[in-house]
Design an enzyme around this catalytic site. Structure first.
Site, PDB file in Angstrom:
ATOM      1  N   GLU A   1       0.830  -1.209   0.000  1.00 24.56           N
ATOM      2  CA  GLU A   1       0.000   0.000   0.000  1.00 24.56           C
ATOM      3  C   GLU A   1       0.868   1.263   0.000  1.00 24.56           C
ATOM      4  OE1 GLU A   1      -2.775  -0.387   3.284  1.00 24.56           O
ATOM      5  OE2 GLU A   1      -3.916  -1.885   2.180  1.00 24.56           O
TER       6      GLU A   1
ATOM      7  N   GLU B   1      -5.956  -8.432   0.353  1.00 29.18           N
ATOM      8  CA  GLU B   1      -6.376  -8.479   1.754  1.00 29.18           C
ATOM      9  C   GLU B   1      -7.880  -8.259   1.802  1.00 29.18           C
ATOM     10  OE1 GLU B   1      -4.413  -5.648   4.312  1.00 29.18           O
ATOM     11  OE2 GLU B   1      -2.426  -6.126   3.548  1.00 29.18           O
TER      12      GLU B   1
END
Ligand SMILES: *[C@@H]1O[C@H](CO)[C@@H](O)[C@H](O)[C@H]1NC(C)=O
Ligand SMILES: *[C@@H]1O[C@H](CO)[C@@H](O)[C@H](O)[C@H]1NC(C)=O
Ligand SMILES: *[C@@H]1O[C@H](CO)[C@@H](O)[C@H](O)[C@H]1NC(C)=O
Ligand SMILES: *[C@@H]1O[C@H](CO)[C@@H](O)[C@H](O)[C@H]1NC(C)=O
Ligand SMILES: *[C@@H]1O[C@H](CO)[C@@H](O)[C@H](O)[C@H]1NC(C)=O
Ligand SMILES: *[C@@H]1O[C@H](CO)[C@@H](O)[C@H](O)[C@H]1NC(C)=O
Ligand SMILES: *[C@@H]1O[C@H](CO)[C@@H](O)[C@H](O)[C@H]1NC(C)=O
Length: 478
Positions: free
Chosen positions: A115, A260
């Site tokens: 991220e 995720e």
């Protein structure tokens, strides 16, 4: 005959692409041994694991297990990997090619950063991420593994938005659009997937107006209409927003992997075991149909977040960060759910086997002293250095009375410090007990025994002592 072979081929190929993945993060004071993890994954039919690092000792435990591993490169390495191709080559040599051999580790993806464009990072990885990706893939190609192993970047779903126009308004965030376009074109040209992390829980928790049922898959949500398409859950709407973003970037056919997805069980109003169960039950049922989304018809690979709780994760985003595990810190399942989505919602996931704990010792508040001035200071110390995230928000530990809460805080720190007696003092306010200090449903844990590294040392010491004893006896004898 021919037909039989085609059938076998189809089953094998589909069998490889199928299967559930899970993230295993190790930001806990004590982590399960990779051997426990391998057994747990096998017992639960989880066929892929995604790591946040590439520690060779951890990775090698997956060799020959049939479990596919996604390696991770932490963000802090991006600058160096971007800076020099030589560093990428060294990384691939040290952390990838060593595992690729007959009977080695099944690696298909390398996650470059995690991220990296999160808004909270203020653009600090913006210049380095794409060059790092480029260098790592080049090094993989040069090692002769480029056909099989793809570099990619797990992105938070905040890299795109729909501008409140529904999924068909989807586009990459304007401040990073040019870079995202380069990245997804690179992924497209390289047959690599786009990896995205999607959290209905966060949308719900951060946005008071979010329609709660839209986070789940129970069909109770007010549908969202986008042209001819009706969306009944946030996951599909979000994925199709990504599909539109990819199309607008000229890379509509890049495959999507969800890196995720999950629901925490404590540390927030919406982080409860009941809601986590509701989310997972619906999610497993949905993915068991292999249907993708209205715009993305292919089957999607999912990696759950996460396998176990991590009591040292940063709680800057919220106390729930330490409670994402489907399993507790020690590999005990928290709630019944069926990973196949086809069986009963009363099935318990299979617990970790052969887990080693430290001794049955707890640190508790003694409450035998007149002076309690230090009480709140000691509690603050215990909570800052340990983990008190279960004491608020309505989970079972939030219902303890004050003195039990103090005990809970003391014990967490004591266990996280490997039951070091010196950590169970708190100015004379604490004591060590051997009677289970657990109160009701609020578990007072015992630390995992992570002495594997020590064991070698212990063996050496005991061998040495034995040798000393033997020579002493021989000396006395003579
Ligand atoms: C795993 O798969 C095997 C074979 O399909 C099945 O017998 C077993 O019940 C499954 N276990 C779990 C926990 O889903
Ligand atoms: C290999 O990976 C580990 C863990 O991610 C990292 O600390 C190390 O620097 C890497 N090795 C090289 C040569 O980059
Ligand atoms: C980003 O900026 C904010 C506000 O200036 C600051 O508090 C924060 O520490 C910065 N984060 C990083 C990762 O630099
Ligand atoms: C389990 O599934 C049944 C049938 O779908 C449903 O009625 C029940 O509410 C579910 N139980 C839980 C605890 O989710
Ligand atoms: C428990 O602690 C809270 C907050 O520290 C305090 O307000 C309350 O009075 C305490 N209750 C008792 C029974 O001591
Ligand atoms: C300590 O024990 C006394 C007597 O049992 C009790 O009244 C008091 O509430 C306790 N103090 C705390 C902070 O639990
Ligand atoms: C302490 O008691 C709880 C609740 O009965 C139990 O779950 C836990 O396993 C016990 N801990 C130990 C170390 O026996």
């Amino acid at each position: 005959m021919k037909r039989a072979w085609v059938w076998v081929w189809v089953v094998v190929v589909v069998g490889v692409a199928e299967g559930l993945g899970v993230n295993w993060g190790n930001q806990a004071a004590q982590n399960l041994h990779p051997r426990n993890i391998v057994q747990m994954l096998k017992d639960n039919n989880i066929s892929k694991v995604k790591l946040f690092d590439s520690d060779a000792w951890v990775v090698k435990h997956f060799a020959g297990t049939g479990i596919e591993v996604m390696l991770g490169i932490p963000n802090l390495h991006l600058a160096s990997l971007a800076d020099r191709y030589k560093h990428a080559k060294e990384w691939v040599k040290a952390n990838l090619t060593r595992h690729i051999h007959e009977g080695g580790v099944d690696i298909k993806y390398v996650a470059v950063g995690n991220e990296p464009f999160l808004k909270a990072y203020n653009g600090s990885n913006l210049q380095t991420t794409y060059p790092a990706l480029w260098n790592i893939q080049k090094a993989i190609n040069e090692a002769g593994l480029g056909d099989k192993i793809k570099a990619t970047i797990p992105q938070n779903a905040d890299v795109y938005d729909s501008g409140n126009k529904g999924p068909s308004g989807g586009d990459f965030r304007s401040d990073i659009r040019a870079t995202m376009k380069q990245i997804v074109q690179f992924l497209r040209d390289n047959n690599a997937p786009f990896v995205v992390n999607i959290y209905p829980f966060l949308s719900l928790s951060l946005n008071p107006d979010f329609p709660i049922e839209f986070a789940f898959f129970s069909g109770g949500a007010q549908p969202v209409q986008d042209g001819p398409i009706t969306y009944t859950n946030m996951l599909e709407a979000n994925l199709d927003t990504l599909v539109w973003s990819l199309r607008r970037a000229g890379s509509g056919n890049v495959p999507i992997i969800v890196g995720e997805i999950g629901w925490p069980t404590d540390g927030d109003k919406y982080a409860t075991v009941d809601l986590a169960k509701k989310f997972y039950d619906g999610f497993f049922k949905k993915i068991s149909t292999s249907k993708g989304t209205p715009l993305y018809k292919d089957e999607i690979e999912y990696y759950l977040f996460g396998l176990t709780d991590e009591n040292m994760k940063s709680i800057a985003p919220g106390d729930f960060e330490r409670h994402w595990g489907i399993f507790r810190y020690d590999g005990q399942p928290k709630f019944p759910t069926d990973f196949t989505g086809k069986g009963s919602n009363k099935t318990m996931p299979v617990a970790a086997k052969n887990v080693k704990y430290l001794e049955r010792k707890w640190c508790v508040y003694a409450n035998n002293s007149e002076t309690t001035d230090q009480l709140s200071a000691s509690m603050e110390y215990a909570c800052t250095n340990g983990d008190c995230t279960a004491l608020k928000y309505g989970g079972p530990c939030s219902k303890l009375d004050n003195s039990s809460k103090i005990s809970y805080a003391y014990n967490m720190l004591f266990q996280m410090m490997y039951q070091d007696v010196e950590t169970c003092d708190f100015g004379g306010l604490a004591k060590i007990v051997t009677r289970n200090a657990t109160v009701g449903n609020c578990l007072f844990p015992i630390s995992l025994n992570t002495d594997w590294a020590w064991r070698v040392g212990t063996d050496v010491t005991s061998t040495f002592l034995l040798a000393l004893l033997v020579s002493l006896l021989l000396l006395l004898d003579s």
